[in-house]
Design an enzyme around this catalytic site. Structure first.
Site, PDB file in Angstrom:
ATOM      1  N   LYS A 143       0.849  -1.192   0.000  1.00 19.98           N
ATOM      2  CA  LYS A 143       0.000   0.000   0.000  1.00 19.98           C
ATOM      3  C   LYS A 143       0.882   1.238   0.000  1.00 19.98           C
ATOM      4  O   LYS A 143       1.514   1.567   1.005  1.00 19.98           O
ATOM      5  CB  LYS A 143      -0.912   0.020   1.232  1.00 19.98           C
ATOM      6  N   THR A 179       6.818   8.551  13.017  1.00 22.22           N
ATOM      7  CA  THR A 179       6.855   7.900  14.329  1.00 22.22           C
ATOM      8  C   THR A 179       5.447   7.826  14.930  1.00 22.22           C
ATOM      9  O   THR A 179       5.069   6.809  15.514  1.00 22.22           O
ATOM     10  CB  THR A 179       7.830   8.648  15.252  1.00 22.22           C
ATOM     11  N   GLY A 201       3.702   5.056  13.266  1.00 19.44           N
ATOM     12  CA  GLY A 201       4.376   3.809  13.657  1.00 19.44           C
ATOM     13  C   GLY A 201       3.883   3.306  15.011  1.00 19.44           C
ATOM     14  O   GLY A 201       3.723   2.102  15.217  1.00 19.44           O
ATOM     15  N   GLU A 239      10.104   1.563  10.313  1.00 19.34           N
ATOM     16  CA  GLU A 239      11.189   2.450   9.901  1.00 19.34           C
ATOM     17  C   GLU A 239      10.609   3.854   9.958  1.00 19.34           C
ATOM     18  O   GLU A 239       9.815   4.238   9.113  1.00 19.34           O
ATOM     19  CB  GLU A 239      11.552   2.054   8.464  1.00 19.34           C
ATOM     20  N   CYS A 283      14.339  10.341   5.404  1.00 21.49           N
ATOM     21  CA  CYS A 283      14.386  10.003   6.833  1.00 21.49           C
ATOM     22  C   CYS A 283      15.797  10.190   7.365  1.00 21.49           C
ATOM     23  O   CYS A 283      15.980  10.646   8.497  1.00 21.49           O
ATOM     24  CB  CYS A 283      13.883   8.587   7.059  1.00 21.49           C
ATOM     25  N   GLU A 295      11.265  17.051  13.470  1.00 24.81           N
ATOM     26  CA  GLU A 295      11.781  16.639  12.163  1.00 24.81           C
ATOM     27  C   GLU A 295      11.162  17.540  11.111  1.00 24.81           C
ATOM     28  O   GLU A 295       9.947  17.543  10.932  1.00 24.81           O
ATOM     29  CB  GLU A 295      11.378  15.185  11.908  1.00 24.81           C
TER      30      GLU A 295
END
Ligand code: NAD
Length: 472
Positions: A169, A222, A225, A242, A276, A372
């Site tokens: 996906k 994150t 995740g 990741e 990343c 980030e």
């Protein structure tokens, strides 16, 4: 542009019940629509993968490897078309799109060449003990929008090599190249071995919770995740996560500014900063801070920002409107607390363009330093003492990568060992490859991607422990 990019489910190209608009980030305009899955198609894709899995596992590793190598060849044979799609939907310059495609092929070829042979850990008068690796079943491969083809390639190859089947996906804003990859795969793999579905950012959770998905291989933020891990919890599914990073780089007082400035610039601004593993915070010894700031500002001024399809462009737009808005917030925070040396604003027009920006004099608590950025905006910070610099770099909840820059490799090595990260580089940043394990420390990830260590995460280890017959 054809508007009929279809899903791949059970070896068939399926139109799906919904449509998904695809925006060109260089224009901000919808330029095509593609098929979009709903829960119905997602369920069909998992069912097709489940049905195909035993036959695919039984085909044997050499046969699976041969088809993966054909898959890599087919990507190469369609490189022009795939690279053009990447530019249109992702925004990156054409040369970077070709680099991504070359990486994707190299990853498939390298990973397809690995294996996990049976290991004998005891073989004596009393026991023979062997370690085997079995496929897990159906793998949900969930990708981000910054490297759609590369991420797909490095998830598909190890999963399929070991006899798993896959439902891929892509991110909702970059479905095109992945659907095209699916159409190529249809002519290579048996039906159901690889399935590709798109969504409106609503099927990731469906896949991770699906009882027939044995493993989730996820690349993204994150925050998401953590949701994936929660969703995998009730069934203790295997996960590889990741996630994001906020890589700090430390420049020692003996570094040559002329030598390192272009390398640092490239590591921070590749793919418009949407990597990343990009260099995201730069800590420079006070003795060379001003000089390096000036060199970086010159490089930012020399960058050619524009539509990735145009020759000579070195930095494209941000990939999507959400990322563009986020960049606007970082610029406002930088203006509020620091000094912008160059850039500092979005470019006029409808595309998601931001001028490459160098900012100095920010406190570590500023959003641009603490979060980030995933944008072409680099904060350059100053330090006096190496312990202080390390403490500031290591204070981040992220721990993906970090780097040390110096004319003295031994000095740099001693500092690099103290970085609390998955990858510490010396006099470089962002170098990676299919033979190098990629790991995230702290909140940058769970598990390993790439290399033999990453391959093992697509298998269930199982032990066969044989008692020797007495006197046998
Ligand atoms: P995201 O995490 O929102 O999306 C990533 C993927 O997850 C997409 O395919 C999305 O549809 C899917 N998804 C969304 N909600 C989900 C859920 N509840 N369960 C399962 N899947 C779900 O991230 P993004 O906005 O696409 O990417 C930006 C962020 O991702 C950045 O912060 C960046 O750091 C990070 N990122 C990290 C890497 C890496 O390799 N570490 C690579 C790319 C992006």
């Amino acid at each position: 542009m054809a508007s009929n990019a279809a899903l791949l489910i059970g070896g068939k190209l399926v139109e799906g019940t919904a449509r998904l608009d695809v925006v060109n980030p260089a224009t901000g305009q919808v330029f095509t629509t593609v098929s979009c899955a709903t829960e119905r198609e997602a369920r069909d894709a998992v069912a097709a993968a489940k049905q195909a899995q035993p036959g695919w596992a039984a085909a044997g590793l050499p046969a699976r490897r041969a088809l993966l190598l054909r898959f890599a060849d087919e990507m190469g044979a369609n490189a022009e078309e795939l690279a053009a799609l990447l530019v249109l939907e992702q925004g990156k310059p054409l040369a970077e799109a070709h680099q991504e495609l070359a990486f994707a092929q190299a990853f498939v070829r390298h990973l397809a060449g690995l294996e996990l042979p049976v290991e004998v850990v005891q073989d004596d008068a009393t026991h023979r003990v062997e370690i085997h690796h079995k496929p897990l079943g159906v793998v949900a491969a969930i990708a981000a929008w910054n490297f759609p083809l590369l991420i797909a390639a490095y998830k598909i190859a190890p999963a399929l090599l070991l006899g798993n089947t896959v439902v891929l996906k892509p991110a909702p804003t970059t479905p095109l190249a992945s659907l095209r990859l699916g159409a190529l795969a249809r002519d290579i793999f048996p039906p159901g071995v690889l399935n590709v579905i798109t969504d409106r950012n609503d099927l990731g959770a469906f896949l991770t919770a699906h009882p027939d998905v044995a493993k989730v291989s996820f690349t993204g933020s994150t925050a998401t995740g953590k949701k994936v891990m929660e969703s995998a919890g009730p069934r203790l599914k295997r996960v590889t996560l990741e996630l994001g990073g906020n890589d700090g780089a430390i420049v020692l007082d003996d570094a040559s500014v002329a030598e390192i400035a272009p390398k640092i610039f490239g590591s921070a601004f590749y793919n418009c900063g949407q990597v990343c593993l990009a260099l995201k915070r730069l800590y420079v010894h006070a003795s060379i801070h001003d000089e390096l700031c000036e060199a970086l500002a010159e490089l930012a001024n020399a960058a050619v920002v524009g539509n990735g399809a145009e020759p000579g462009v070195t930095i494209g737009p941000l990939q999507n409107a959400m990322q563009f808005d986020k960049a606007g917030r970082f610029l406002a925070a930088a203006r509020r607390d620091g000094k912008i040396l160059t850039g500092g604003a979005a470019l006029p027009g409808d595309g998601y363009f931001v001028a490459p920006t160098i900012v100095r004099d920010l406190p570590d608590g500023n959003e641009l330093v603490a979060e980030e950025q995933f944008a072409p905006i680099l904060p350059v910070l100053t330090y006096h003492d190496i312990d202080e610099a390390l403490a500031r770099v290591n204070a981040s909840p992220y721990g993906l990568g970090g780097s040390v820059w110096s004319s003295d490799p031994q000095r740099a090595y001693a500092v690099a060992q103290r970085l609390d990260v998955g990858t510490a580089w010396i006099n470089q940043h962002l170098h990676f490859g299919p033979h190098i394990p990629l790991v995230g420390a702290k909140e940058s990830g769970v598990g390993v991607e790439f290399a033999a260590e990453g391959l093992a995460e697509y298998a269930q280890m199982s032990v066969i422990n044989i008692a020797r017959q007495q006197g046998g």
